[in-house]
Write an enzyme that holds these catalytic residues in place. Sequence first.
Site, PDB file in Angstrom:
ATOM      1  N   LYS A 108      17.712  18.584  -6.408  1.00 27.36           N
ATOM      2  CA  LYS A 108      16.367  18.607  -7.006  1.00 27.36           C
ATOM      3  C   LYS A 108      16.411  17.860  -8.324  1.00 27.36           C
ATOM      4  O   LYS A 108      17.450  17.819  -8.976  1.00 27.36           O
ATOM      5  CB  LYS A 108      15.934  20.049  -7.278  1.00 27.36           C
ATOM      6  CG  LYS A 108      14.448  20.208  -7.440  1.00 27.36           C
ATOM      7  CD  LYS A 108      13.807  20.344  -6.082  1.00 27.36           C
ATOM      8  CE  LYS A 108      12.344  20.639  -6.139  1.00 27.36           C
ATOM      9  NZ  LYS A 108      11.865  21.130  -4.850  1.00 27.36           N
ATOM     10  N   GLY A 151      -3.318  27.853  -5.772  1.00 25.75           N
ATOM     11  CA  GLY A 151      -2.812  26.480  -5.879  1.00 25.75           C
ATOM     12  C   GLY A 151      -3.571  25.615  -4.894  1.00 25.75           C
ATOM     13  O   GLY A 151      -3.478  25.827  -3.683  1.00 25.75           O
ATOM     14  N   GLY A 176      -3.440  22.188  -4.679  1.00 24.15           N
ATOM     15  CA  GLY A 176      -2.895  20.836  -4.707  1.00 24.15           C
ATOM     16  C   GLY A 176      -2.655  20.367  -3.287  1.00 24.15           C
ATOM     17  O   GLY A 176      -3.397  20.727  -2.369  1.00 24.15           O
ATOM     18  N   ASN A 177      -1.601  19.592  -3.093  1.00 21.47           N
ATOM     19  CA  ASN A 177      -1.337  19.030  -1.769  1.00 21.47           C
ATOM     20  C   ASN A 177      -1.170  20.126  -0.714  1.00 21.47           C
ATOM     21  O   ASN A 177      -1.926  20.193   0.256  1.00 21.47           O
ATOM     22  CB  ASN A 177      -0.099  18.130  -1.832  1.00 21.47           C
ATOM     23  CG  ASN A 177       0.159  17.455  -0.501  1.00 21.47           C
ATOM     24  OD1 ASN A 177      -0.748  16.954   0.138  1.00 21.47           O
ATOM     25  ND2 ASN A 177       1.400  17.474  -0.061  1.00 21.47           N
ATOM     26  N   ALA A 178      -0.200  21.021  -0.932  1.00 22.49           N
ATOM     27  CA  ALA A 178       0.074  22.054   0.085  1.00 22.49           C
ATOM     28  C   ALA A 178      -1.108  23.013   0.233  1.00 22.49           C
ATOM     29  O   ALA A 178      -1.531  23.325   1.353  1.00 22.49           O
ATOM     30  CB  ALA A 178       1.341  22.815  -0.285  1.00 22.49           C
ATOM     31  N   GLY A 179      -1.665  23.467  -0.882  1.00 26.02           N
ATOM     32  CA  GLY A 179      -2.731  24.466  -0.843  1.00 26.02           C
ATOM     33  C   GLY A 179      -4.002  23.978  -0.167  1.00 26.02           C
ATOM     34  O   GLY A 179      -4.610  24.705   0.629  1.00 26.02           O
TER      35      GLY A 179
HETATM   36  N1  GLU Z   1       9.667  19.117  -2.673  1.00 25.60           N
HETATM   37  C1  GLU Z   1       9.662  19.603  -1.336  1.00 25.60           C
HETATM   38  C2  GLU Z   1      10.375  20.925  -1.253  1.00 25.60           C
HETATM   39  O1  GLU Z   1      10.529  21.626  -2.223  1.00 25.60           O
HETATM   40  C3  GLU Z   1      10.164  18.586  -0.336  1.00 25.60           C
HETATM   41  C4  GLU Z   1      11.555  18.106  -0.548  1.00 25.60           C
HETATM   42  C5  GLU Z   1      11.941  16.945   0.361  1.00 25.60           C
HETATM   43  O2  GLU Z   1      11.155  16.550   1.190  1.00 25.60           O
HETATM   44  O3  GLU Z   1      13.060  16.467   0.177  1.00 25.60           O
HETATM   45  O4  GLU Z   1      10.752  21.359  -0.199  1.00 25.60           O
END
Ligand code: GLU
Length: 415
Positions: free
Chosen positions: A102, A214, A216-219
């Site tokens: 990350k 939330g 955003g994208n996911a929400g």
């Molecule tokens: N940021 C997303 C997660 O937390 C996707 C990570 C990715 O696709 O590598 O799962």
Amino acid sequence: MSLFQNTVKRIQEAAQLMDLDKDVERILSVPERIVEVNFPVKMDSGELRVFQGFRVQHNSARGPFKGGIRYHTQVDMDEVKALSTWMTLKCAVVNIPLGGGKGGVMVDPKELSPKELEALTRAYTRAIAPLIGPEIDVPAPDVYTNAQIMGWMVDEYSKVRGMRVPGVVTGKALDNGGSQGRDEATSQGGVYVLREMLKDYGLNKPGLTVVVQGFGNAGSHVARMLAEDGFEIIGVSDSKGGLYCKKGLHPTEALICKTHTGSVGECFTAGDTCERITNEQLLELECDILVLSALENQITEKNAAKVKAKIILELANGPVSLEADGILKKNGVLVIPDILANAGGVTVSYFELLQNLAHETWTAEEVAKKLEPVMVAAWKDVDSTAKQYKSTLREAAYITAMKRLSDAIKLRQGL
Ligand code: GLU
């Protein structure tokens, strides 16, 4: 306790339940590599600012490090360490051959001009370029990063390497080596898991009510998908405020309104059935399913007892604290844990990587046809593990992941 310490505690607790090899537990309790970078960016005003960024590579026993990059003022090394650990576990839960990593930059991207955002992204990419690559570590979008930012990363990395390397990041735009279905993959994966759970637990009935924190994208995607599947969305919120509509709301209209007004909290007219509420009130609304798709530590020991939802779907990473877990368990709230619920995102990232490496482009149907069985299998594995160990779904997800990681680590280390 810090977020990373909490994560290690969860690993230790699951390790004890499953009687995990102590050496494996020690390996999983620390990241393989942590990196802090400080890089200068010339702002539009001519001023030079030095930004702090991170990349943590938690574990590569099952494959190259994989995980997003977040731009947020709260980013620090501890948070990135926790998030990278969850990526390792997440990839193992869905059984894809990737490890966990990350990254993040401490910045409020909303304060930057597009030119500054691009300059910052390119500078950060140069700073971490020696550490990333399709076979080493593959970043992706996360909080406040997107396909455009991934596009700049590919371009800058390709310049550094002197060749085109689309597989250095995932979550790219479709015309730039991205995959169909990546944008909505996190939400789609969560919907598949929720559907299986409702079916297996006999909880499925029409008109189940949903609150989404939330937007955003996911929400926003999950709200739309669940509304299309017959669920009733009664509350949504974003970082500026929330909206409660006791008779239900239309997620696509709410998204259009948010784009115009800046917040879903503004999306009501006097006299209709909707009202403006705070984020705190939203989390305590009476509903069947609470979807958490904002940031970590939203449900803590302070508000866990006030949660009235029957099921929590964790589309964000770490939205329920360690202390809150115990309270929710006592109150019979079922939590579908992040490392299972939001793993659809990284799974389609993996598909994107496969397409890049094979010079292929899959159709949306092909992606959906491959994602669904991965998520259903992960749910079945976690559910049967929960039954075997008489554990929560979170503990079961950790056990499922750590068993797979343990096998890989033992084979590599000769343990
Ligand atoms: N940021 C997303 C997660 O937390 C996707 C990570 C990715 O696709 O590598 O799962």
